[in-house]
Design a protein around this motif. Structure first.
Motif, mmCIF file in Angstrom:
data_model
loop_
_atom_site.group_PDB
_atom_site.id
_atom_site.type_symbol
_atom_site.label_atom_id
_atom_site.label_comp_id
_atom_site.label_asym_id
_atom_site.label_seq_id
_atom_site.Cartn_x
_atom_site.Cartn_y
_atom_site.Cartn_z
ATOM 1 N N ILE A 152 0.099 -9.699 1.306
ATOM 2 C CA ILE A 152 0.955 -8.906 2.374
ATOM 3 C C ILE A 152 0.937 -7.560 1.647
ATOM 4 C CG2 ILE A 152 3.054 -9.507 0.904
ATOM 5 C CD1 ILE A 152 4.696 -9.542 3.556
ATOM 6 N N GLY A 153 0.994 -6.517 2.375
ATOM 7 C CA GLY A 153 1.026 -5.038 2.080
ATOM 8 C C GLY A 153 2.321 -4.835 1.202
ATOM 9 N N SER A 154 2.333 -3.759 0.322
ATOM 10 C CA SER A 154 3.415 -3.460 -0.447
ATOM 11 C C SER A 154 4.446 -2.473 -0.016
ATOM 12 C CB SER A 154 2.862 -2.827 -1.919
ATOM 13 O OG SER A 154 2.206 -1.682 -1.733
ATOM 14 N N GLY A 155 4.047 -2.111 1.204
ATOM 15 C CA GLY A 155 5.021 -1.200 1.842
ATOM 16 C C GLY A 155 5.866 -1.851 3.107
ATOM 17 N N LYS A 156 5.570 -1.243 4.195
ATOM 18 C CA LYS A 156 6.409 -1.858 5.551
ATOM 19 C C LYS A 156 6.272 -3.274 5.538
ATOM 20 C CE LYS A 156 6.688 -0.951 10.380
ATOM 21 N NZ LYS A 156 5.842 -0.560 11.630
ATOM 22 N N GLU A 157 5.111 -4.145 5.436
ATOM 23 C CA GLU A 157 4.933 -5.287 5.473
ATOM 24 C C GLU A 157 5.938 -6.059 4.609
ATOM 25 O OE1 GLU A 157 1.975 -3.622 4.959
ATOM 26 O OE2 GLU A 157 1.210 -3.540 6.457
ATOM 27 N N PHE A 158 5.963 -5.755 3.435
ATOM 28 C CA PHE A 158 6.752 -6.371 2.239
ATOM 29 C C PHE A 158 8.081 -6.110 2.675
ATOM 30 C CE2 PHE A 158 9.473 -5.676 -1.354
ATOM 31 C CZ PHE A 158 9.339 -7.205 -1.956
ATOM 32 N N ASP B 100 -1.905 -4.898 -3.300
ATOM 33 C CA ASP B 100 -1.070 -5.310 -2.572
ATOM 34 C C ASP B 100 -0.793 -6.369 -3.089
ATOM 35 O OD1 ASP B 100 -3.344 -7.150 -2.264
ATOM 36 O OD2 ASP B 100 -3.481 -6.934 -0.129
ATOM 37 N N TYR B 101 -0.069 -7.499 -2.463
ATOM 38 C CA TYR B 101 0.485 -8.878 -2.960
ATOM 39 C C TYR B 101 -0.122 -9.943 -2.668
ATOM 40 C CZ TYR B 101 4.781 -6.229 -4.848
ATOM 41 O OH TYR B 101 5.438 -5.351 -5.513
ATOM 42 N N TYR B 102 -0.207 -10.912 -3.592
ATOM 43 C CA TYR B 102 -0.746 -12.224 -3.315
ATOM 44 C C TYR B 102 0.428 -13.035 -3.148
ATOM 45 C CZ TYR B 102 -2.977 -16.911 -3.724
ATOM 46 O OH TYR B 102 -3.195 -18.327 -3.653
ATOM 47 N N GLY C 231 3.286 -5.331 -13.841
ATOM 48 C CA GLY C 231 1.946 -5.098 -13.582
ATOM 49 C C GLY C 231 1.420 -3.889 -13.650
ATOM 50 N N CYS C 232 0.141 -3.634 -13.201
ATOM 51 C CA CYS C 232 -0.544 -2.247 -13.431
ATOM 52 C C CYS C 232 0.124 -1.264 -12.603
ATOM 53 C CB CYS C 232 -2.110 -2.648 -13.164
ATOM 54 S SG CYS C 232 -2.840 -0.931 -13.377
ATOM 55 N N LEU C 233 -0.045 -1.544 -10.977
ATOM 56 C CA LEU C 233 0.351 -0.539 -10.171
ATOM 57 C C LEU C 233 1.756 -1.060 -9.271
ATOM 58 C CD1 LEU C 233 -2.930 0.570 -8.405
ATOM 59 C CD2 LEU C 233 -1.568 1.736 -9.998
ATOM 60 N N LEU C 234 1.778 -2.577 -9.399
ATOM 61 C CA LEU C 234 2.851 -3.162 -8.750
ATOM 62 C C LEU C 234 3.352 -4.144 -9.858
ATOM 63 C CD1 LEU C 234 1.668 -3.726 -5.065
ATOM 64 C CD2 LEU C 234 3.147 -1.927 -5.778
ATOM 65 N N PHE D 117 11.556 -20.546 -2.360
ATOM 66 C CA PHE D 117 10.930 -19.587 -3.386
ATOM 67 C C PHE D 117 9.638 -18.948 -2.892
ATOM 68 C CE2 PHE D 117 14.391 -21.700 -5.225
ATOM 69 C CZ PHE D 117 15.129 -20.752 -5.983
ATOM 70 N N ALA D 118 9.398 -17.477 -3.102
ATOM 71 C CA ALA D 118 7.975 -17.021 -3.184
ATOM 72 C C ALA D 118 7.852 -16.248 -4.418
ATOM 73 C CB ALA D 118 8.142 -15.956 -1.853
ATOM 74 N N ALA D 119 6.481 -16.492 -4.905
ATOM 75 C CA ALA D 119 6.159 -15.446 -6.262
ATOM 76 C C ALA D 119 5.218 -14.802 -5.639
ATOM 77 C CB ALA D 119 5.376 -16.360 -7.068
ATOM 78 N N PHE D 120 5.382 -13.318 -6.036
ATOM 79 C CA PHE D 120 4.358 -12.010 -5.565
ATOM 80 C C PHE D 120 3.751 -11.667 -6.755
ATOM 81 C CE2 PHE D 120 7.792 -12.616 -2.408
ATOM 82 C CZ PHE D 120 7.367 -11.695 -1.261
ATOM 83 N N TYR D 121 2.589 -11.700 -6.608
ATOM 84 C CA TYR D 121 1.476 -11.250 -7.590
ATOM 85 C C TYR D 121 0.990 -10.042 -7.110
ATOM 86 C CZ TYR D 121 2.211 -16.068 -9.277
ATOM 87 O OH TYR D 121 2.788 -17.460 -9.530
ATOM 88 N N GLU D 122 0.570 -9.182 -8.021
ATOM 89 C CA GLU D 122 -0.266 -8.024 -7.806
ATOM 90 C C GLU D 122 -1.633 -8.398 -7.512
ATOM 91 O OE1 GLU D 122 -1.220 -3.418 -9.422
ATOM 92 O OE2 GLU D 122 -0.741 -5.267 -10.715
#
Length: 108
Positions: free
Chosen positions: A29-35, A81-83, A53-56, A67-72
């Motif tokens: 999922i994208g890190s902007g509007k989608e997130f 973006d996020y995995y 993380g580095c950028l996120l 629950f949801a885990a978001f990985y850069e």
């Protein structure tokens, strides 16, 4: 190798939905509007689990169903973006994967 598919979900967010035997759904999922849209649709709240993380940043969120885990997910030197790994209920497998990731990142 992970393949990326385009789906008409959240303005064509990149999604590679894989449902394994443990009931974990995985997608990008994208890190902007989608997130922001995903968080609103799922009534997501930060759980407090966090790894820089580095950028996120990487983190776990509580939702109305689990629950949801978001990985850069690194795309290039300017963007990520996020995995995401999502599991309904107490999500023991998502938390187990998160703890492994957290332990690996501590040693870096």
């Amino acid at each position: 190798m992970v393949r990326t598919y385009y789906m008409p979900l959240l303005d064509a967010a990149r999604c590679d939905t894989l449902l394994n035997a443990n009931g974990i759904t995985r997608f990008y999922i994208g890190s902007g509007k989608e997130f922001k849209t995903w968080c609103k649709q799922n009534a997501a709240q930060y759980s407090g689990a966090y790894v820089e993380g580095c950028l996120l940043d990487n983190f776990v969120m509580m939702t109305k169903r689990g629950f949801a885990a978001f990985y850069e997910h690194y795309l290039n030197e300017w963007s990520s973006d996020y995995y995401v790994e999502f599991q309904p209920g107490p999500a023991q497998d998502v938390w187990a994967n998160w703890y492994k990731f957290e332990k690996e990142m501590e040693s870096v």
